[in-house]
Design a protein around this motif. Sequence first.
Motif, PDB file in Angstrom:
ATOM      1  N   THR A   1       7.646  19.240   4.520  1.00 19.56           N
ATOM      2  CA  THR A   1       6.574  18.316   4.300  1.00 19.56           C
ATOM      3  C   THR A   1       5.587  18.181   5.565  1.00 19.56           C
ATOM      4  N   VAL A   2       6.275  18.815   6.882  1.00 16.93           N
ATOM      5  CA  VAL A   2       5.244  18.706   7.745  1.00 16.93           C
ATOM      6  C   VAL A   2       4.408  19.942   8.025  1.00 16.93           C
ATOM      7  N   TYR A   3       4.521  20.931   7.032  1.00 15.05           N
ATOM      8  CA  TYR A   3       3.526  21.906   6.977  1.00 15.05           C
ATOM      9  C   TYR A   3       2.420  21.364   6.347  1.00 15.05           C
ATOM     10  N   ARG A   4       2.411  20.278   5.474  1.00 20.40           N
ATOM     11  CA  ARG A   4       1.276  19.733   4.965  1.00 20.40           C
ATOM     12  C   ARG A   4       0.642  18.653   5.905  1.00 20.40           C
ATOM     13  N   SER A   5       1.604  17.819   6.572  1.00 17.31           N
ATOM     14  CA  SER A   5       1.236  16.456   7.272  1.00 17.31           C
ATOM     15  C   SER A   5       2.305  16.477   8.465  1.00 17.31           C
ATOM     16  N   PRO A   6       1.650  16.876   9.628  1.00 18.60           N
ATOM     17  CA  PRO A   6       2.142  17.170  10.976  1.00 18.60           C
ATOM     18  C   PRO A   6       3.285  15.502  11.246  1.00 18.60           C
ATOM     19  N   ALA A   7       4.541  15.914  11.696  1.00 22.53           N
ATOM     20  CA  ALA A   7       5.097  14.621  11.993  1.00 22.53           C
ATOM     21  C   ALA A   7       6.366  15.474  12.828  1.00 22.53           C
ATOM     22  N   ALA A   8       7.042  14.275  13.894  1.00 25.62           N
ATOM     23  CA  ALA A   8       8.132  14.399  14.623  1.00 25.62           C
ATOM     24  C   ALA A   8       9.354  14.160  13.964  1.00 25.62           C
ATOM     25  N   MET A   9       9.872  15.116  13.896  1.00 25.77           N
ATOM     26  CA  MET A   9      11.492  15.155  13.233  1.00 25.77           C
ATOM     27  C   MET A   9      12.365  14.680  14.301  1.00 25.77           C
ATOM     28  N   LEU A  10      13.113  13.575  14.022  1.00 24.48           N
ATOM     29  CA  LEU A  10      13.916  12.845  14.872  1.00 24.48           C
ATOM     30  C   LEU A  10      15.370  13.013  14.406  1.00 24.48           C
TER      31      LEU A  10
ATOM     32  N   LEU B   1       2.751  10.454  -6.814  1.00 28.18           N
ATOM     33  CA  LEU B   1       3.755  11.132  -7.996  1.00 28.18           C
ATOM     34  C   LEU B   1       3.136  11.429  -9.218  1.00 28.18           C
ATOM     35  N   ILE B   2       1.860  10.539  -9.466  1.00 34.20           N
ATOM     36  CA  ILE B   2       1.096  10.759 -10.809  1.00 34.20           C
ATOM     37  C   ILE B   2       0.022  11.877 -10.854  1.00 34.20           C
ATOM     38  N   ILE B   3      -0.453  11.965  -9.405  1.00 30.10           N
ATOM     39  CA  ILE B   3      -1.479  13.066  -9.097  1.00 30.10           C
ATOM     40  C   ILE B   3      -0.996  13.814  -7.866  1.00 30.10           C
ATOM     41  N   PRO B   4      -0.171  14.939  -8.293  1.00 31.23           N
ATOM     42  CA  PRO B   4       0.275  15.679  -7.173  1.00 31.23           C
ATOM     43  C   PRO B   4      -0.790  16.101  -6.065  1.00 31.23           C
ATOM     44  N   ARG B   5      -2.075  16.596  -6.638  1.00 25.16           N
ATOM     45  CA  ARG B   5      -2.859  17.059  -5.885  1.00 25.16           C
ATOM     46  C   ARG B   5      -3.513  16.253  -4.578  1.00 25.16           C
ATOM     47  N   THR B   6      -3.191  15.005  -4.776  1.00 26.89           N
ATOM     48  CA  THR B   6      -3.529  14.055  -3.871  1.00 26.89           C
ATOM     49  C   THR B   6      -2.512  13.824  -2.489  1.00 26.89           C
ATOM     50  N   ARG B   7      -1.447  14.706  -2.475  1.00 23.97           N
ATOM     51  CA  ARG B   7      -0.449  14.565  -1.654  1.00 23.97           C
ATOM     52  C   ARG B   7      -0.719  14.383  -0.268  1.00 23.97           C
ATOM     53  N   ARG B   8      -1.916  15.597   0.305  1.00 20.88           N
ATOM     54  CA  ARG B   8      -2.268  15.660   1.355  1.00 20.88           C
ATOM     55  C   ARG B   8      -3.150  14.328   1.977  1.00 20.88           C
ATOM     56  N   GLU B   9      -3.987  13.840   1.020  1.00 16.17           N
ATOM     57  CA  GLU B   9      -4.635  12.549   1.252  1.00 16.17           C
ATOM     58  C   GLU B   9      -3.818  11.371   1.438  1.00 16.17           C
ATOM     59  N   VAL B  10      -2.925  11.332   0.679  1.00 13.17           N
ATOM     60  CA  VAL B  10      -1.941  10.110   0.769  1.00 13.17           C
ATOM     61  C   VAL B  10      -1.076  10.322   2.024  1.00 13.17           C
ATOM     62  N   ALA B  11      -0.679  11.480   2.609  1.00  9.14           N
ATOM     63  CA  ALA B  11      -0.027  11.552   3.588  1.00  9.14           C
ATOM     64  C   ALA B  11      -0.835  11.043   4.883  1.00  9.14           C
ATOM     65  N   ARG B  12      -1.992  11.317   4.868  1.00  5.60           N
ATOM     66  CA  ARG B  12      -3.157  11.045   6.076  1.00  5.60           C
ATOM     67  C   ARG B  12      -3.056   9.461   6.109  1.00  5.60           C
TER      68      ARG B  12
ATOM     69  N   PRO C   1       0.807  -1.148  -0.043  1.00  4.02           N
ATOM     70  CA  PRO C   1       0.079   0.139  -0.034  1.00  4.02           C
ATOM     71  C   PRO C   1       0.688   1.301   0.076  1.00  4.02           C
ATOM     72  N   LEU C   2       2.063   1.183   0.739  1.00  2.00           N
ATOM     73  CA  LEU C   2       2.855   2.473   0.627  1.00  2.00           C
ATOM     74  C   LEU C   2       3.260   2.764  -0.773  1.00  2.00           C
ATOM     75  N   ALA C   3       3.706   1.657  -1.541  1.00  2.00           N
ATOM     76  CA  ALA C   3       4.265   1.925  -2.735  1.00  2.00           C
ATOM     77  C   ALA C   3       3.118   2.368  -3.927  1.00  2.00           C
ATOM     78  N   VAL C   4       1.670   1.809  -3.397  1.00  2.00           N
ATOM     79  CA  VAL C   4       0.781   2.224  -4.469  1.00  2.00           C
ATOM     80  C   VAL C   4       0.422   3.898  -4.128  1.00  2.00           C
ATOM     81  N   ALA C   5       0.545   4.143  -2.952  1.00  2.00           N
ATOM     82  CA  ALA C   5       0.135   5.347  -2.418  1.00  2.00           C
ATOM     83  C   ALA C   5       1.117   6.493  -3.085  1.00  2.00           C
ATOM     84  N   LEU C   6       2.597   5.886  -3.044  1.00  3.25           N
ATOM     85  CA  LEU C   6       3.487   6.896  -3.272  1.00  3.25           C
ATOM     86  C   LEU C   6       3.323   6.985  -4.987  1.00  3.25           C
ATOM     87  N   ALA C   7       3.145   5.879  -5.802  1.00  3.72           N
ATOM     88  CA  ALA C   7       2.708   6.194  -7.169  1.00  3.72           C
ATOM     89  C   ALA C   7       1.723   7.037  -7.384  1.00  3.72           C
ATOM     90  N   VAL C   8       0.726   6.888  -6.816  1.00  4.69           N
ATOM     91  CA  VAL C   8      -0.461   8.042  -6.834  1.00  4.69           C
ATOM     92  C   VAL C   8      -0.128   9.270  -6.630  1.00  4.69           C
TER      93      VAL C   8
END
Length: 280
Positions: free
Chosen positions: A163-172, A35-46, A26-33
């Motif tokens: 990227t964390v401006y679009r999708s919150p994360a903890a940067m380690l 890359l192909i449809i950049p506007r889905t970046r936020r949904e893919v991040a969730r 599912p990660l590979a499929v989400a990554l492909a989506v």
Amino acid sequence: MTIGSHLKAALSLSLITANLLLWSLPLAVALAVRLIIPRTRREVARLNSKIYRYAVVFDDWVLKRIVGARWADPCLELDRDEVIVVIANHRSWTDVFLVQSVIARRGPIVKFLCKKELAYIPLFGLICLAFDFPILQRRARGHQSESERRTSDRQRVRDACKTVYRSPAAMLSFAEGTRYSDEKQRSLKSQYRHLLPPRSGGFSAMLAALEPLDPRVVDVTIVYPHQSNFWRFLAGNSGEIQIVASVYSTKTVVERGVESWLEDRWAAKDLVLDRQRVGR
């Protein structure tokens, strides 16, 4: 280690690897989506965040039920939608699993600085790309000077932090830059008994990139009752691990000075590790 311990470690590693393989599709499929449809970046991040947490839950189950690992959860009050910066001491791959458990179960998913060599390993490479981990070089390449390499790495950290401006994360950040060993401690002439000197570059770049978000800084100290590598940990030979965590504001760090603040925290970590007689 006994044959039984080696078998336990092998089984545990197999289950953790199977968990990675399961979620890689599912990660590979989400990554492909993405890359192909950049506007889905936020949904893919969730979606990726959910996948990440499912994987952490299973890894925790393996470590606690199969390995028999025990660690004290510092019970941090975190929000999954906040951005934080995490620093920690570093002994082995065990540290990554422990930090993920105490941070991502309640708070945001964890992204960490990834050495370029790991990006060429199929599973790790996919994870680095899917979650936008900053990929850093160990040393200068070709005609690139060491100063240019460091500048390039800092830029990679800043780009990844965006990227964390679009999708919150903890940067380690493992501020020591590499895993601790007694040999490295001696060769670097570290002023600390149980730690390598901290490097402020990556941590400073993170804070600078995330300054508009005013992230909290979580300082994690991982205390092993005796020296242990990842294989021995998977075999259940690490004993009860303590995890001490403190939370600071970015303002506190910046006002003190990033380098000075890190040195202060490392001195405090060293005292904690010394009291627990790490490695003895």
